[in-house]
Design a protein around this motif. Sequence first.
Motif, PDB file in Angstrom:
ATOM      1  N   ILE A 260      30.932   6.601  64.442  1.00  0.00           N
ATOM      2  CA  ILE A 260      30.776   6.906  65.868  1.00  0.00           C
ATOM      3  C   ILE A 260      30.052   5.748  66.570  1.00  0.00           C
ATOM      4  O   ILE A 260      30.422   5.338  67.667  1.00  0.00           O
ATOM      5  CB  ILE A 260      29.977   8.226  66.044  1.00  0.00           C
ATOM      6  CG1 ILE A 260      30.827   9.415  65.613  1.00  0.00           C
ATOM      7  CG2 ILE A 260      29.488   8.384  67.477  1.00  0.00           C
ATOM      8  CD1 ILE A 260      31.882   9.849  66.592  1.00  0.00           C
ATOM      9  N   GLU A 261      29.047   5.231  65.898  1.00  0.00           N
ATOM     10  CA  GLU A 261      28.288   4.124  66.471  1.00  0.00           C
ATOM     11  C   GLU A 261      29.204   2.919  66.724  1.00  0.00           C
ATOM     12  O   GLU A 261      29.151   2.269  67.756  1.00  0.00           O
ATOM     13  CB  GLU A 261      27.174   3.726  65.503  1.00  0.00           C
ATOM     14  CG  GLU A 261      25.962   3.141  66.196  1.00  0.00           C
ATOM     15  CD  GLU A 261      24.766   3.163  65.262  1.00  0.00           C
ATOM     16  OE1 GLU A 261      24.294   2.093  64.898  1.00  0.00           O
ATOM     17  OE2 GLU A 261      24.356   4.287  64.867  1.00  0.00           O
ATOM     18  N   GLU A 262      30.093   2.704  65.747  1.00  0.00           N
ATOM     19  CA  GLU A 262      30.995   1.558  65.805  1.00  0.00           C
ATOM     20  C   GLU A 262      32.093   1.754  66.845  1.00  0.00           C
ATOM     21  O   GLU A 262      32.417   0.856  67.603  1.00  0.00           O
ATOM     22  CB  GLU A 262      31.616   1.431  64.414  1.00  0.00           C
ATOM     23  CG  GLU A 262      32.159   0.075  64.030  1.00  0.00           C
ATOM     24  CD  GLU A 262      32.718   0.163  62.619  1.00  0.00           C
ATOM     25  OE1 GLU A 262      33.937   0.038  62.472  1.00  0.00           O
ATOM     26  OE2 GLU A 262      31.924   0.421  61.673  1.00  0.00           O
ATOM     27  N   ARG A 263      32.699   2.952  66.865  1.00  0.00           N
ATOM     28  CA  ARG A 263      33.933   3.150  67.672  1.00  0.00           C
ATOM     29  C   ARG A 263      33.797   4.165  68.797  1.00  0.00           C
ATOM     30  O   ARG A 263      34.794   4.498  69.436  1.00  0.00           O
ATOM     31  CB  ARG A 263      35.065   3.634  66.767  1.00  0.00           C
ATOM     32  CG  ARG A 263      35.323   2.735  65.578  1.00  0.00           C
ATOM     33  CD  ARG A 263      36.447   3.300  64.763  1.00  0.00           C
ATOM     34  NE  ARG A 263      36.533   2.623  63.475  1.00  0.00           N
ATOM     35  CZ  ARG A 263      37.254   3.038  62.451  1.00  0.00           C
ATOM     36  NH1 ARG A 263      37.953   4.137  62.560  1.00  0.00           N
ATOM     37  NH2 ARG A 263      37.277   2.361  61.324  1.00  0.00           N
ATOM     38  N   LYS A 264      32.647   4.732  68.956  1.00  0.00           N
ATOM     39  CA  LYS A 264      32.409   5.778  69.971  1.00  0.00           C
ATOM     40  C   LYS A 264      33.081   7.112  69.636  1.00  0.00           C
ATOM     41  O   LYS A 264      32.596   8.162  70.004  1.00  0.00           O
ATOM     42  CB  LYS A 264      32.870   5.327  71.372  1.00  0.00           C
ATOM     43  CG  LYS A 264      32.155   4.072  71.867  1.00  0.00           C
ATOM     44  CD  LYS A 264      30.753   4.402  72.359  1.00  0.00           C
ATOM     45  CE  LYS A 264      30.001   3.174  72.801  1.00  0.00           C
ATOM     46  NZ  LYS A 264      29.199   2.573  71.698  1.00  0.00           N
ATOM     47  N   GLN A 265      34.229   7.059  68.960  1.00  0.00           N
ATOM     48  CA  GLN A 265      34.834   8.330  68.549  1.00  0.00           C
ATOM     49  C   GLN A 265      35.638   8.161  67.254  1.00  0.00           C
ATOM     50  O   GLN A 265      36.038   7.059  66.897  1.00  0.00           O
ATOM     51  CB  GLN A 265      35.700   8.922  69.648  1.00  0.00           C
ATOM     52  CG  GLN A 265      36.926   8.090  70.003  1.00  0.00           C
ATOM     53  CD  GLN A 265      37.875   8.880  70.893  1.00  0.00           C
ATOM     54  OE1 GLN A 265      37.475   9.817  71.561  1.00  0.00           O
ATOM     55  NE2 GLN A 265      39.132   8.499  70.894  1.00  0.00           N
ATOM     56  N   VAL A 266      35.823   9.273  66.561  1.00  0.00           N
ATOM     57  CA  VAL A 266      36.608   9.268  65.331  1.00  0.00           C
ATOM     58  C   VAL A 266      37.914   9.995  65.616  1.00  0.00           C
ATOM     59  O   VAL A 266      37.895  11.124  66.117  1.00  0.00           O
ATOM     60  CB  VAL A 266      35.857   9.995  64.193  1.00  0.00           C
ATOM     61  CG1 VAL A 266      36.690  10.013  62.930  1.00  0.00           C
ATOM     62  CG2 VAL A 266      34.518   9.334  63.941  1.00  0.00           C
ATOM     63  N   VAL A 282      29.170  14.142  70.266  1.00  0.00           N
ATOM     64  CA  VAL A 282      28.795  15.554  70.435  1.00  0.00           C
ATOM     65  C   VAL A 282      29.572  16.433  69.437  1.00  0.00           C
ATOM     66  O   VAL A 282      29.006  17.329  68.799  1.00  0.00           O
ATOM     67  CB  VAL A 282      29.078  16.010  71.893  1.00  0.00           C
ATOM     68  CG1 VAL A 282      28.795  17.495  72.050  1.00  0.00           C
ATOM     69  CG2 VAL A 282      28.249  15.193  72.868  1.00  0.00           C
ATOM     70  N   ASP A 283      30.855  16.135  69.288  1.00  0.00           N
ATOM     71  CA  ASP A 283      31.683  16.906  68.341  1.00  0.00           C
ATOM     72  C   ASP A 283      31.151  16.764  66.912  1.00  0.00           C
ATOM     73  O   ASP A 283      31.076  17.741  66.161  1.00  0.00           O
ATOM     74  CB  ASP A 283      33.134  16.407  68.366  1.00  0.00           C
ATOM     75  CG  ASP A 283      33.799  16.653  69.712  1.00  0.00           C
ATOM     76  OD1 ASP A 283      33.469  17.675  70.338  1.00  0.00           O
ATOM     77  OD2 ASP A 283      34.623  15.817  70.121  1.00  0.00           O
ATOM     78  N   VAL A 284      30.800  15.514  66.552  1.00  0.00           N
ATOM     79  CA  VAL A 284      30.311  15.268  65.195  1.00  0.00           C
ATOM     80  C   VAL A 284      28.996  16.019  64.968  1.00  0.00           C
ATOM     81  O   VAL A 284      28.796  16.630  63.915  1.00  0.00           O
ATOM     82  CB  VAL A 284      30.145  13.745  64.948  1.00  0.00           C
ATOM     83  CG1 VAL A 284      29.343  13.492  63.677  1.00  0.00           C
ATOM     84  CG2 VAL A 284      31.515  13.082  64.840  1.00  0.00           C
ATOM     85  N   ALA A 285      28.152  16.016  65.972  1.00  0.00           N
ATOM     86  CA  ALA A 285      26.893  16.758  65.849  1.00  0.00           C
ATOM     87  C   ALA A 285      27.185  18.233  65.599  1.00  0.00           C
ATOM     88  O   ALA A 285      26.542  18.889  64.786  1.00  0.00           O
ATOM     89  CB  ALA A 285      26.064  16.577  67.117  1.00  0.00           C
ATOM     90  N   GLN A 286      28.221  18.730  66.257  1.00  0.00           N
ATOM     91  CA  GLN A 286      28.579  20.153  66.097  1.00  0.00           C
ATOM     92  C   GLN A 286      29.124  20.449  64.695  1.00  0.00           C
ATOM     93  O   GLN A 286      28.871  21.513  64.144  1.00  0.00           O
ATOM     94  CB  GLN A 286      29.623  20.542  67.139  1.00  0.00           C
ATOM     95  CG  GLN A 286      28.955  21.004  68.427  1.00  0.00           C
ATOM     96  CD  GLN A 286      29.968  21.254  69.523  1.00  0.00           C
ATOM     97  OE1 GLN A 286      31.165  21.157  69.295  1.00  0.00           O
ATOM     98  NE2 GLN A 286      29.486  21.575  70.704  1.00  0.00           N
TER      99      GLN A 286
END
Length: 300
Positions: A260-266, A282-286
């Motif tokens: 996420i840090e690298e690409r902002k989204q997966v 936010v999704d990853v946190a969930q």
Amino acid sequence: MKPDNDSLYRFVVEGCNVRGQLVYLDKSWQELASRHDYPPVVRTILGEAVSAAALLSATIKFDGALSIQASGDGGLRLLIAEATANGTLRGLARWKGELQGARLAELLGNGRLAITIDPGKGRERYQGIIELQGSGLSQSLRSYFSQSEQLPTRLWLAVEERRIAGLLLQRIPEAVHENSWLDPGKATGDAWRQSVEHANAINPRDLLELDVADLLARINGARPVRLYRGEDWRFLCSCSREKVTEVLRALGRDDLDSLIEERKQVSVSCEFCNADFSFDAVDVAQVFAADQHDLQPTRH
Ligand SMILES: [Zn+2]
């Protein structure tokens, strides 16, 4: 009678030890094959595998899914065709570089072919590994039926751009015959042998296009046939955001956070249907918040 689209028919040759199925896949096939830009030879093998999966799944009573899967080190890397008891189909092929030959064994190189039956409802999966026979998928499947000590079974498969079709013949245990006092073994044995011979003589175009009654007459001669309309088929993928979430969770929080840090989204895309599933911070946190929730003590 013109065969219906995306349909399956079952038939029994009366008084004989022969039964069979016919499958015709149209829209389901077009949707499945349009997901990737397949070279013609790969598309043909995929079509064969898809109609074979539909036919094989219709020979068993179950709630789950049957898949035909092949992988190898040749130009054709992976082939998957899956049919479920609910009449849904999906499949894909992966290829790389130059493709040698047109038959499955040539395309796969050093490869293996497997049939997997997932009976559903948490029951144990069955997998049969099949030796690749030089002349193609239907010959390899024939040996699957003999290896797994099932009824002798033959398949004929035909593929064209907008429609694929398949015929399955199965030799069932000796029928009680009206004239069985004559010579039952000979009568029924001959019926099986003749039906197989006739089916061998049918060209792929006829299998795709002939009226069902005409085709059955070509296969079974003058013997009366009882015909039943079977399942309808459609293209449907079983992927879901929930399943992708499970995969991401298995990757672990640290790996996902750095992605996420690298690409902002997966983004995960399903190769069967091209559906895209994107997850931001936010999704990853969930994804992992759900885990913590599970770990909380429950009150009884
Ligand atoms: Zn999918």
